[in-house]
Write an enzyme that holds these catalytic residues in place. Sequence first.
Site, PDB file in Angstrom:
ATOM      1  N   LYS A   1       0.873  -1.391   0.123  1.00 58.27           N
ATOM      2  CA  LYS A   1      -0.134   0.230  -0.019  1.00 58.27           C
ATOM      3  C   LYS A   1       0.826   1.404  -0.112  1.00 58.27           C
ATOM      4  O   LYS A   1       1.767   0.990   0.472  1.00 58.27           O
ATOM      5  CB  LYS A   1      -0.971  -0.028   1.484  1.00 58.27           C
ATOM      6  CG  LYS A   1      -2.086   0.517   0.965  1.00 58.27           C
ATOM      7  CD  LYS A   1      -3.444   0.077   0.557  1.00 58.27           C
ATOM      8  CE  LYS A   1      -4.853   1.105   0.765  1.00 58.27           C
ATOM      9  NZ  LYS A   1      -5.611   0.351   0.218  1.00 58.27           N
TER      10      LYS A   1
ATOM     11  N   GLY B   1     -23.368   5.063   3.909  1.00 54.40           N
ATOM     12  CA  GLY B   1     -22.535   5.109   3.391  1.00 54.40           C
ATOM     13  C   GLY B   1     -22.332   4.329   1.784  1.00 54.40           C
ATOM     14  O   GLY B   1     -22.805   3.721   1.139  1.00 54.40           O
TER      15      GLY B   1
ATOM     16  N   VAL C   1     -19.912   2.269  -3.461  1.00 51.68           N
ATOM     17  CA  VAL C   1     -19.971   0.820  -3.747  1.00 51.68           C
ATOM     18  C   VAL C   1     -21.547   0.553  -2.873  1.00 51.68           C
ATOM     19  O   VAL C   1     -22.182  -0.054  -2.991  1.00 51.68           O
ATOM     20  CB  VAL C   1     -18.445   0.188  -2.772  1.00 51.68           C
ATOM     21  CG1 VAL C   1     -19.316  -1.448  -2.077  1.00 51.68           C
ATOM     22  CG2 VAL C   1     -17.152   0.588  -3.215  1.00 51.68           C
TER      23      VAL C   1
HETATM   24  P1  NAD Z   1     -16.840   5.926  -1.572  1.00 44.61           P
HETATM   25  O1  NAD Z   1     -16.497   7.449  -1.119  1.00 44.61           O
HETATM   26  O2  NAD Z   1     -17.592   6.591  -2.738  1.00 44.61           O
HETATM   27  O3  NAD Z   1     -18.346   6.462  -0.607  1.00 44.61           O
HETATM   28  C1  NAD Z   1     -18.112   6.614   0.581  1.00 44.61           C
HETATM   29  C2  NAD Z   1     -19.392   7.265   1.146  1.00 44.61           C
HETATM   30  O4  NAD Z   1     -19.780   7.391   2.777  1.00 44.61           O
HETATM   31  C3  NAD Z   1     -19.607   8.662   0.662  1.00 44.61           C
HETATM   32  O5  NAD Z   1     -20.957   8.806  -0.448  1.00 44.61           O
HETATM   33  C4  NAD Z   1     -19.638   9.574   1.952  1.00 44.61           C
HETATM   34  O6  NAD Z   1     -20.760  10.858   1.967  1.00 44.61           O
HETATM   35  C5  NAD Z   1     -20.249   8.938   2.846  1.00 44.61           C
HETATM   36  N1  NAD Z   1     -20.521   9.074   4.624  1.00 44.61           N
HETATM   37  C6  NAD Z   1     -18.854   9.668   4.379  1.00 44.61           C
HETATM   38  N2  NAD Z   1     -18.527   9.792   6.211  1.00 44.61           N
HETATM   39  C7  NAD Z   1     -20.332   8.958   6.149  1.00 44.61           C
HETATM   40  C8  NAD Z   1     -20.875   8.830   8.043  1.00 44.61           C
HETATM   41  N3  NAD Z   1     -19.865   9.344   9.000  1.00 44.61           N
HETATM   42  N4  NAD Z   1     -22.029   8.397   7.695  1.00 44.61           N
HETATM   43  C9  NAD Z   1     -22.523   8.280   6.248  1.00 44.61           C
HETATM   44  N5  NAD Z   1     -22.342   8.075   5.286  1.00 44.61           N
HETATM   45  C10 NAD Z   1     -20.782   9.010   4.935  1.00 44.61           C
HETATM   46  O7  NAD Z   1     -16.445   5.096  -1.077  1.00 44.61           O
HETATM   47  P2  NAD Z   1     -16.230   3.599  -1.292  1.00 44.61           P
HETATM   48  O8  NAD Z   1     -15.639   3.899  -2.829  1.00 44.61           O
HETATM   49  O9  NAD Z   1     -17.682   3.602  -1.740  1.00 44.61           O
HETATM   50  O10 NAD Z   1     -15.566   2.980  -0.717  1.00 44.61           O
HETATM   51  C11 NAD Z   1     -16.973   2.485  -0.093  1.00 44.61           C
HETATM   52  C12 NAD Z   1     -15.792   1.850   1.558  1.00 44.61           C
HETATM   53  O11 NAD Z   1     -15.846   0.765   1.038  1.00 44.61           O
HETATM   54  C13 NAD Z   1     -14.832   3.161   1.978  1.00 44.61           C
HETATM   55  O12 NAD Z   1     -14.570   2.578   3.163  1.00 44.61           O
HETATM   56  C14 NAD Z   1     -13.466   1.730   0.912  1.00 44.61           C
HETATM   57  O13 NAD Z   1     -12.524   1.920   1.751  1.00 44.61           O
HETATM   58  C15 NAD Z   1     -14.015   0.378   1.211  1.00 44.61           C
HETATM   59  N6  NAD Z   1     -13.820  -0.046  -0.485  1.00 44.61           N
HETATM   60  C16 NAD Z   1     -14.181   0.120  -1.443  1.00 44.61           C
HETATM   61  C17 NAD Z   1     -13.386  -0.930  -2.944  1.00 44.61           C
HETATM   62  C18 NAD Z   1     -13.703  -0.301  -3.779  1.00 44.61           C
HETATM   63  O14 NAD Z   1     -13.864  -0.951  -4.978  1.00 44.61           O
HETATM   64  N7  NAD Z   1     -13.583   1.170  -4.107  1.00 44.61           N
HETATM   65  C19 NAD Z   1     -13.143  -2.463  -2.434  1.00 44.61           C
HETATM   66  C20 NAD Z   1     -12.565  -2.120  -1.057  1.00 44.61           C
HETATM   67  C21 NAD Z   1     -13.496  -1.605   0.164  1.00 44.61           C
END
Ligand code: NAD
Length: 347
Positions: free
Chosen positions: A78, A178, A182
């Site tokens: 990472k 959230g 995803v």
């Molecule tokens: P993203 O930034 O697109 O979505 C995160 C969402 O959470 C946003 O809509 C944001 O407004 C919301 N949010 C932030 N703080 C919040 C709170 N306190 N309460 C409610 N909602 C809140 O991110 P993502 O790509 O959808 O990823 C989501 C999670 O999954 C992250 O933790 C990321 O590390 C993990 N993840 C993502 C992937 C991927 O393929 N994108 C893969 C593995 C893990």
Amino acid sequence: MFNHPDFDAHEGVHLFSDTKSGLKAVIAVHNTARGPAAGGTRLWSYADPSDAVTDALRLSRAMSYKNAMAGLDLGGGKAVILRPETDFDRKALFEAYGRAVEAVGGRYITAEDVGVSPDDMRIIKTQTDFVAGLDEGPAASGDPSPVTAEGVFRSIKVAVRHAMGLESLKGLRVAVQGLGHVGYGLCEHLHAAGVHLIVTDINGAVLERARQELGAVIVEPDAIHAVVADVFAPCALGGAISETTLPDIRASIIAGAANNQLASPEMGEACRARGILYAPDYVVNAGGIINVAAEVSGTYDPKWVSEKLEGLELTLKNIFVMASESRLPTNVVADKLARERLGLSVV
Ligand code: NAD
């Protein structure tokens, strides 16, 4: 470094700086026993630069676990870039970072993480071939989020089958924290499966969309963990399961996309003691890296991706069975399996 609490026999921790572009970056290679270390690059503002090192150490180890449990021929790595405190030239920054990735000589392959986009990957690609998550090119895998969402959906089905003995999700209530890349995709799968959705986000527009398109019930961000639901799916930031939130969680299953859902490893035992089935995050959310791995292989094969997602389901089912039989928390069982697959001592 060797005495750092998060140092876990990392094979390499590389620090890079470039005065001209303002780049300050840490690339941590945890383990390459299964193949070159793969994991995203995070661009983040750190209060203290040493926090960036801690983040890279922890996140790279989690990637080793994730890649091993997903059955990928990839190690764990990472990178974090310390966001410059003043205005910066993004192209120059990511070019300098691309040279840093190149300097690690293929032991680390990068992709997107928080704060970094496919556009940034395109800039990195001008300096090194050790980059994936591109949206152009012969094996481009594009945005990994839809595949992550599918993996989480499949994981919820596995958990419901194990904990509730149900083959269908129809009529169940799932609370999703959230609705980002995803989370929203997960909600679409759940809605199509006949689930009642209770959702939250800090972004009002996406909530309104979920209400209109998916009939979701909206609650305040600080209330989502405590709603009456069968499944709680954390899909925002880490630490959703803490000493503060756990006593109020009413779902019997926790399965979501967010990384580092447990505020501390001890919360795994706390979930078990409360009769809550916790699906280990790095097993559940591996769909994205599976998709990236398809690109790294040189030929993007959707059938291979689908087979790996089936493998993810089987791995999760085995973790649940082993945890039930041994009366150990699911996170402990998953860590143990991951370390065995990596040939590391079990801590
Ligand atoms: P993203 O930034 O697109 O979505 C995160 C969402 O959470 C946003 O809509 C944001 O407004 C919301 N949010 C932030 N703080 C919040 C709170 N306190 N309460 C409610 N909602 C809140 O991110 P993502 O790509 O959808 O990823 C989501 C999670 O999954 C992250 O933790 C990321 O590390 C993990 N993840 C993502 C992937 C991927 O393929 N994108 C893969 C593995 C893990």
